[in-house]
Design an enzyme around this catalytic site. Structure first.
Site, short mmCIF file in Angstrom:
data_model
loop_
_atom_site.label_atom_id
_atom_site.label_comp_id
_atom_site.label_asym_id
_atom_site.label_seq_id
_atom_site.Cartn_x
_atom_site.Cartn_y
_atom_site.Cartn_z
N CYS A 281 12.45 42.11 29.29
CA CYS A 281 11.69 43.29 29.73
C CYS A 281 10.22 43.20 29.36
O CYS A 281 9.34 43.40 30.20
CB CYS A 281 12.32 44.56 29.17
N HIS A 333 13.03 48.60 24.81
CA HIS A 333 13.02 48.31 26.25
C HIS A 333 11.78 48.92 26.89
O HIS A 333 11.33 50.00 26.50
CB HIS A 333 14.28 48.86 26.92
N HIS A 349 11.55 46.91 35.98
CA HIS A 349 11.83 46.35 34.66
C HIS A 349 12.83 45.21 34.81
O HIS A 349 13.40 44.99 35.88
CB HIS A 349 12.40 47.43 33.72
#
Length: 378
Positions: A281, A333, A349
């Site tokens: 990510c 994340h 993402h």
């Protein structure tokens, strides 16, 4: 009669090729299906460094193919456009957005002409088809042999002074070109590049604009004091010289960054990955922003500590959005906002279960895991 016959024989066995920007013997040989040695033998007096707009003789080993190409391009000019009129070899750091601007086509048209882009993305050295109706305007008339249709270049030339301890690799990486291309544009630097030497570097206009924006930003950072309100509260230890654009109209740049990120949709997740072989990510964000000379920290937790925190309802395109997934207590994340409509934030993402994709904060998983939004481009 003898000389006339010899002249006709020579014309029948060779094709005249006008050298276009970016071409070399390997590219030309591949285009006509001949060997580099064959071209060199046919042009014994040609210089080692090919000159733009000069002419080479190409052995006509496949006359039927050459005639078919002329006939097809005549049809493209006089009748219905063909499905494809040319190809483009993907260079390092090139994006679909940049290629679409170069050939004045839309990203959607490029994907339709190259279905594999949807699943595999761009690969260095890949030959992609360019829709013909966007190249046909460059063919001057059907009576001319369309051997080397030229595309109007939007490149600009920049002057770059070599500083101490700099290398050709570092400079070429800064401008998104290869060392070979840097040497081709500056033939006198085949050896070690001297300090103070003024390099001439041609790059696409959008790349030049991004480089100039980054330089302006760096100069502004040197002169201005960074206030504590411009740095997220959770990271006093992060260096204040992190590259963050604070003011100005960067809407065009943000659209380019989003286009660059979404071109990777379908590429698999790879822990620690920062290339099209796989992204994690933060690697996707690091690589995407880096393509436009905007330096981000490498990990999601560090990325969450730069820029300015904004409320989720104020999230805009280009903002970074952070999550605490799998019940974690800290951010682990990150994605980039591509749309915020009626309280629903859509973001691109790299997900562990699906690779690069677009997701929504309306999905229960991300609703529960949402942490914050940071603005790094104002």
């Amino acid at each position: 009669m003898f000389f006339f016959s010899v002249g006709a024989f020579a014309q029948d066995n060779f094709i005249k090729h006008k050298i276009s920007k970016g071409e070399n013997l390997s590219v030309i040989a591949k285009k006509y299906g001949v060997k580099v040695k064959d071209i060199a033998d046919a042009n014994p007096n040609a210089p080692k460094v090919l000159k733009l707009n000069s002419t080479l003789l190409i052995p006509n080993k496949n006359k039927s193919t050459a005639k078919a190409k002329v006939k097809n391009e005549e049809v493209a000019v006089n009748d219905t456009p063909l499905n494809t009129s040319g190809t483009h070899e993907v260079a390092s750091k090139e994006t679909l957005w940049g290629i679409s601007k170069k050939y004045k086509v839309s990203i959607e048209d490029l994907k339709k002409a190259n279905p594999s882009l949807e699943t595999e993305g761009l690969k260095i050295g890949q030959q992609i088809n360019i829709p013909s109706n966007n190249i046909a305007s460059n063919i001057s008339s059907p009576s001319e042999t369309p051997v080397a249709s030229e595309v109007v270049s939007t490149d600009v030339e920049l002057i770059r002074e070599v500083k101490p301890k700099e290398t050709k690799y570092g400079i070429s990486k800064e401008y998104g070109i290869t060392v070979a291309e840097l040497e081709r544009q500056n033939p006198s630097i085949k050896g070690k590049v001297p300090v103070g030497y003024l390099l001439k570097i041609r790059v696409p206009k959008e790349k030049a604009d991004a480089i100039q924006a980054a330089k302006t930003l760096q100069e502004a950072n040197v002169q201005a004091n960074v206030s504590s309100g411009q740095i997220a509260e959770t990271a006093p230890e992060i260096k204040r010289d992190s590259t963050v654009v604070r003011t100005g109209d960067y809407s065009g740049l943000i659209d380019q960054i989003i286009a660059s990120a979404t071109e990777n949709i379908g590429i698999r997740y790879r822990s620690g990955g920062t290339t099209k072989a796989g992204f994690d990510c933060s690697g996707l964000m690091f690589c995407t922003f880096g393509n436009f000379d905007i330096k981000l920290p490498r990990s999601s937790i560090e990325q969450s500590r730069i820029g300015t925190k904004v409320a989720s309802e104020e999230a805009q395109k280009g903002d970074l959005i952070f999550f605490r997934t799998n019940g974690r207590r800290h951010i682990n994340h990150v994605g980039m906002v591509v749309e915020n409509v009626d309280g629903e934030i859509k973001f691109v993402h790299s997900s562990t279960h699906g690779g690069v994709m677009i997701s929504s904060t309306k999905e229960p998983y991300y609703t529960r895991a949402f942490s914050q939004v940071n603005r790094v481009l104002n």
